[in-house]
Design a protein around this motif. Structure first.
Motif, PDB file in Angstrom:
ATOM      1  N   ALA A 293       0.856  -1.186   0.000  1.00 32.52           N
ATOM      2  CA  ALA A 293       0.000   0.000   0.000  1.00 32.52           C
ATOM      3  C   ALA A 293       0.892   1.235   0.000  1.00 32.52           C
ATOM      4  CB  ALA A 293      -0.925   0.015   1.209  1.00 32.52           C
ATOM      5  N   LEU A 294       0.520   2.204  -0.818  1.00 34.70           N
ATOM      6  CA  LEU A 294       1.212   3.499  -0.838  1.00 34.70           C
ATOM      7  C   LEU A 294       0.131   4.564  -0.767  1.00 34.70           C
ATOM      8  CD1 LEU A 294       3.840   5.144  -1.265  1.00 34.70           C
ATOM      9  CD2 LEU A 294       3.352   5.076  -3.709  1.00 34.70           C
ATOM     10  N   PHE A 295       0.157   5.382   0.291  1.00 36.33           N
ATOM     11  CA  PHE A 295      -0.935   6.334   0.445  1.00 36.33           C
ATOM     12  C   PHE A 295      -0.479   7.647   1.059  1.00 36.33           C
ATOM     13  CE2 PHE A 295      -1.539   5.572   5.025  1.00 36.33           C
ATOM     14  CZ  PHE A 295      -1.016   4.295   5.191  1.00 36.33           C
ATOM     15  N   LEU A 296      -1.286   8.693   0.809  1.00 35.00           N
ATOM     16  CA  LEU A 296      -1.081   9.992   1.434  1.00 35.00           C
ATOM     17  C   LEU A 296      -1.605   9.886   2.857  1.00 35.00           C
ATOM     18  CD1 LEU A 296      -2.266  12.404  -1.400  1.00 35.00           C
ATOM     19  CD2 LEU A 296       0.071  11.856  -0.745  1.00 35.00           C
ATOM     20  N   ASP A 297      -0.773  10.223   3.814  1.00 33.22           N
ATOM     21  CA  ASP A 297      -1.147  10.097   5.225  1.00 33.22           C
ATOM     22  C   ASP A 297      -1.901  11.356   5.664  1.00 33.22           C
ATOM     23  OD1 ASP A 297      -0.285  10.600   8.291  1.00 33.22           O
ATOM     24  OD2 ASP A 297      -0.400   8.468   7.865  1.00 33.22           O
ATOM     25  N   MET A 298      -3.105  11.149   6.248  1.00 32.02           N
ATOM     26  CA  MET A 298      -3.989  12.275   6.568  1.00 32.02           C
ATOM     27  C   MET A 298      -3.984  12.649   8.049  1.00 32.02           C
ATOM     28  SD  MET A 298      -5.433  13.412   3.884  1.00 32.02           S
ATOM     29  CE  MET A 298      -5.273  12.943   2.188  1.00 32.02           C
ATOM     30  N   GLN A 299      -2.954  12.209   8.786  1.00 29.85           N
ATOM     31  CA  GLN A 299      -2.894  12.588  10.202  1.00 29.85           C
ATOM     32  C   GLN A 299      -2.875  14.110  10.312  1.00 29.85           C
ATOM     33  OE1 GLN A 299      -2.977  10.409  12.834  1.00 29.85           O
ATOM     34  NE2 GLN A 299      -3.084  12.196  14.150  1.00 29.85           N
ATOM     35  N   SER A 300      -3.755  14.675  11.150  1.00 28.48           N
ATOM     36  CA  SER A 300      -3.895  16.119  11.397  1.00 28.48           C
ATOM     37  C   SER A 300      -4.503  16.885  10.222  1.00 28.48           C
ATOM     38  CB  SER A 300      -2.554  16.778  11.760  1.00 28.48           C
ATOM     39  OG  SER A 300      -1.963  16.155  12.860  1.00 28.48           O
ATOM     40  N   ILE A 301      -4.857  16.213   9.136  1.00 31.62           N
ATOM     41  CA  ILE A 301      -5.470  16.898   7.985  1.00 31.62           C
ATOM     42  C   ILE A 301      -6.973  16.993   8.187  1.00 31.62           C
ATOM     43  CG2 ILE A 301      -5.862  16.833   5.494  1.00 31.62           C
ATOM     44  CD1 ILE A 301      -2.969  17.266   6.096  1.00 31.62           C
ATOM     45  N   LEU A 302      -7.602  15.863   8.551  1.00 36.53           N
ATOM     46  CA  LEU A 302      -9.066  15.819   8.627  1.00 36.53           C
ATOM     47  C   LEU A 302      -9.618  16.718   9.731  1.00 36.53           C
ATOM     48  CD1 LEU A 302      -9.730  12.020   8.018  1.00 36.53           C
ATOM     49  CD2 LEU A 302      -9.854  13.897   6.399  1.00 36.53           C
ATOM     50  N   ASP A 303      -8.827  16.954  10.781  1.00 39.62           N
ATOM     51  CA  ASP A 303      -9.318  17.841  11.833  1.00 39.62           C
ATOM     52  C   ASP A 303      -8.811  19.275  11.643  1.00 39.62           C
ATOM     53  OD1 ASP A 303      -7.045  16.454  14.356  1.00 39.62           O
ATOM     54  OD2 ASP A 303      -6.703  17.452  12.458  1.00 39.62           O
ATOM     55  N   GLY A 304      -8.215  19.538  10.500  1.00 34.40           N
ATOM     56  CA  GLY A 304      -7.883  20.919  10.145  1.00 34.40           C
ATOM     57  C   GLY A 304      -6.605  21.479  10.749  1.00 34.40           C
ATOM     58  N   GLN A 305      -5.797  20.649  11.423  1.00 36.08           N
ATOM     59  CA  GLN A 305      -4.573  21.177  12.037  1.00 36.08           C
ATOM     60  C   GLN A 305      -3.487  21.427  11.001  1.00 36.08           C
ATOM     61  OE1 GLN A 305      -3.184  19.048  15.534  1.00 36.08           O
ATOM     62  NE2 GLN A 305      -5.265  18.411  15.999  1.00 36.08           N
ATOM     63  N   SER A 306      -3.527  20.681   9.909  1.00 34.55           N
ATOM     64  CA  SER A 306      -2.514  20.837   8.852  1.00 34.55           C
ATOM     65  C   SER A 306      -3.207  20.758   7.505  1.00 34.55           C
ATOM     66  CB  SER A 306      -1.462  19.733   8.903  1.00 34.55           C
ATOM     67  OG  SER A 306      -0.960  19.556  10.176  1.00 34.55           O
ATOM     68  N   SER A 307      -2.471  21.205   6.472  1.00 36.17           N
ATOM     69  CA  SER A 307      -3.047  21.118   5.131  1.00 36.17           C
ATOM     70  C   SER A 307      -2.165  20.309   4.183  1.00 36.17           C
ATOM     71  CB  SER A 307      -3.280  22.518   4.561  1.00 36.17           C
ATOM     72  OG  SER A 307      -2.052  23.220   4.540  1.00 36.17           O
ATOM     73  N   SER A 308      -0.982  19.870   4.646  1.00 34.87           N
ATOM     74  CA  SER A 308      -0.093  19.097   3.769  1.00 34.87           C
ATOM     75  C   SER A 308      -0.041  17.660   4.249  1.00 34.87           C
ATOM     76  CB  SER A 308       1.327  19.665   3.794  1.00 34.87           C
ATOM     77  OG  SER A 308       1.308  21.024   3.538  1.00 34.87           O
ATOM     78  N   PRO A 309      -0.488  16.706   3.422  1.00 33.61           N
ATOM     79  CA  PRO A 309      -0.440  15.306   3.871  1.00 33.61           C
ATOM     80  C   PRO A 309       0.980  14.769   3.857  1.00 33.61           C
ATOM     81  CG  PRO A 309      -1.284  15.438   1.629  1.00 33.61           C
ATOM     82  CD  PRO A 309      -1.086  16.842   2.093  1.00 33.61           C
ATOM     83  N   GLY A 310       1.203  13.718   4.627  1.00 34.34           N
ATOM     84  CA  GLY A 310       2.463  12.992   4.573  1.00 34.34           C
ATOM     85  C   GLY A 310       2.351  11.888   3.545  1.00 34.34           C
ATOM     86  N   ILE A 311       3.383  11.045   3.465  1.00 37.31           N
ATOM     87  CA  ILE A 311       3.338   9.902   2.550  1.00 37.31           C
ATOM     88  C   ILE A 311       3.852   8.671   3.276  1.00 37.31           C
ATOM     89  CG2 ILE A 311       5.601  10.422   1.516  1.00 37.31           C
ATOM     90  CD1 ILE A 311       4.003   9.439  -1.159  1.00 37.31           C
ATOM     91  N   ARG A 312       3.156   7.553   3.045  1.00 35.65           N
ATOM     92  CA  ARG A 312       3.477   6.345   3.811  1.00 35.65           C
ATOM     93  C   ARG A 312       3.366   5.128   2.919  1.00 35.65           C
ATOM     94  NH1 ARG A 312       0.336   4.623   9.411  1.00 35.65           N
ATOM     95  NH2 ARG A 312       1.212   2.528   9.549  1.00 35.65           N
ATOM     96  N   ALA A 313       4.258   4.160   3.153  1.00 38.68           N
ATOM     97  CA  ALA A 313       4.233   2.902   2.405  1.00 38.68           C
ATOM     98  C   ALA A 313       4.166   1.754   3.406  1.00 38.68           C
ATOM     99  CB  ALA A 313       5.481   2.769   1.531  1.00 38.68           C
ATOM    100  N   ARG A 314       3.608   0.630   2.933  1.00 38.81           N
ATOM    101  CA  ARG A 314       3.448  -0.517   3.828  1.00 38.81           C
ATOM    102  C   ARG A 314       3.514  -1.793   3.017  1.00 38.81           C
ATOM    103  NH1 ARG A 314      -1.778   0.370   6.584  1.00 38.81           N
ATOM    104  NH2 ARG A 314      -2.631  -1.297   5.330  1.00 38.81           N
ATOM    105  N   TYR A 315       4.132  -2.817   3.606  1.00 37.20           N
ATOM    106  CA  TYR A 315       4.138  -4.144   3.004  1.00 37.20           C
ATOM    107  C   TYR A 315       3.736  -5.149   4.077  1.00 37.20           C
ATOM    108  CZ  TYR A 315       5.923  -8.707   1.705  1.00 37.20           C
ATOM    109  OH  TYR A 315       6.033 -10.042   1.464  1.00 37.20           O
TER     110      TYR A 315
END
Lengths: 207, 188
Positions: free
Chosen positions: B63-85
């Motif tokens: 999985a490769l996805f944009l990480d939405m920590q702190s985005i959905l509650d409006g604290q930040s506007s730039s997503p992170g990026i995360r990979a998982r196997y």
């Protein structure tokens, strides 16, 4: 915190719908689903009237392209009619501008050209209200016009790809610039109207 | 910190116990050879790919996805990026009416990314993860998967107040366990 309650509520709604029996021969049937996606706000019209510190009246009227990324999630519950149309009540959480996220309550009606549970194109129109809290004096009013393509997964479940145009009318308490610095406070404002135009790109699971 | 470690240990034990308690004949468990699709969660949005290994006994899930920590509650506007196997083991398979199929997998894996933790700045994250996935496979080669995933990782970021580098346990990896992941994929 609000979005967690919304997500939990729509998951429960989906579970209840999934457990109920489907009968395509019925003319009217309960239906529902979950929709989520990306909201691209691209244009804003605004009309502000305020009195500055010197008591001079200032009118700011205009429009500008202003790109803001947001998202939305909503749960739907309603009725399917004669295998071609549906009418649903939707409850959700959506971003409509920079740092502006609201709970939404709306009604939607859609028409499915090849039948409600078949692969094919559909259209819908939706209208509703929203707000960041129950104490806002003027609710946000919005409307959507959209189209999509439905993929039938089995006789009970379908997957939709949707694109829609949304316009939302808001009344900000304070007039702020792009960096959220206050230009005019609530007591100075005599008019505060903005209309945000957005495109929504959504995916939905329907029962 | 101690409480978080206990939660992680219990999660790993639960997943391991589940995997080891169920014996599945790999030959009767028809894994899809290749699946590709999208990843949807309050954690983030991205793409997911599944590949079964040479004897179709296990599933390699990426999985490769944009990480939405702190985005959905409006604290930040730039997503992170995360990979998982994840290296997933099949647990059970059931044929449903209408010709659909339900399969359950679970397994350990690794995760890394450039993400935010709870109330923190963005930084490098790396650690181990475990997931359990329930998949509905439909006759038209589309599948819907619902997964729960937890990760035990470390996070290297700038301290919020004094700006020095901080090396801390990645709390969001365990706290966000309750956020389900939905994967919509096309399989062959």
């Amino acid at each position: 915190m609000k979005i967690k309650y919304v997500i939990s509520a729509v998951i429960l709604l989906l579970t209840a719908q999934f457990l109920s029996a489907r009968n395509p021969e019925r003319k009217v049937e309960i239906t529902g689903g979950l929709e989520w996606g990306y909201t691209a706000t691209f244009y804003q019209n605004h009309n502000y009237i305020f009195y500055d510190e010197e008591g001079m009246r200032v009118d700011i009227v205009g429009g500008a392209f202003d790109y803001v990324s947001n998202g939305h999630i909503l749960g739907r519950l309603g009725l399917r009619f004669f295998n071609r149309a549906d009418f649903t009540f939707n409850f959700g959480y959506s971003g409509i501008q920079d740092a502006r996220r609201i709970l939404t309550y709306s009604l939607r009606t859609g028409y499915y050209y090849k039948g409600y549970r078949n692969n094919g194109i559909f259209n819908f129109i939706e209208g509703g209200v929203g707000g960041a809290s129950t104490f806002e004096s003027l609710p946000i009013v919005f409307g959507k016009l959209g189209a999509g393509y439905r993929i039938k997964l089995n006789k009970d479940l379908s997957l939709d790809a949707i694109i829609s145009y949304q316009i939302a009318g808001d009344h900000p308490k304070n007039l702020e610039d792009k960096d959220h610095n206050v230009i005019a406070y609530y007591h100075q404002l005599r008019r505060s109207d903005i209309f945000n135009s957005a495109l929504n790109f959504s995916i939905a699971l329907n029962f | 910190m101690a409480r978080n470690i206990h939660i992680f240990a219990l999660t790993v034990l639960a997943v391991s116990a589940l995997v080891s308690s169920v014996t599945v004949n790999a030959q009767t468990f028809e894994l899809p050879k290749f699946s590709v699709g999208t990843f949807h969660s309050a954690k983030g949005f991205g793409v997911s790919v599944d590949l079964s290994n040479y004897d179709s006994a296990h599933l390699n899930s990426f999985a490769l996805f944009l990480d939405m920590q702190s985005i959905l509650d409006g604290q930040s506007s730039s997503p992170g990026i995360r990979a998982r196997y994840n290296y997933n083991h099949p647990l059970c398979s059931k044929d449903l009416k209408n010709g659909d199929k339900f399969q359950l997998y679970a397994g350990p894996g690794i995760t890394f990314g450039y993400v935010r933790d709870l109330n923190s700045r963005v930084g490098l994250m790396c650690g181990v993860s475990g997931e359990i996935v329930g998949t509905f496979m439909f006759e038209n080669h589309l599948s819907l998967s619902l997964a729960l995933e937890a990760s035990a990782a470390f996070h290297l970021r700038e301290d919020n107040n004094i700006g020095v580098l901080d090396f801390k346990f990645f709390q969001a990896g365990l706290v966000n366990l309750y956020q389900p992941e939905l994967r919509i994929q096309y399989y062959w």
